[in-house]
Design a protein around this motif. Sequence first.
Motif: not given
Length: 80
Positions: A17, A20-21, A23-24, A58
């Motif tokens: 992923l 920025e997701d 869930r990652a 990030t």
Amino acid sequence: MNDHQIITNYIGHAAQLPAEDPRAKRWALQALALASAAELPLLIEEAEGVLGRIEHDTTCTWCAGQPGAEIPIGSFWCTN
């Protein structure tokens, strides 16, 4: 599924992923927690590596500002 399969499943999905997701990070943290509880050092290291890649993607001043510039999946090193 056994513990090893569950943990590697979380790590594999988190690694694929974009950083920025949300869930990652959640899946990588879940993998780290499970690997730590099961005392599986190799999987702890893998989960920490994925978390490091997410953190880099990030926060790196170059990569975070460039769409698609994140660390390639096969490498944990910034190439920029």
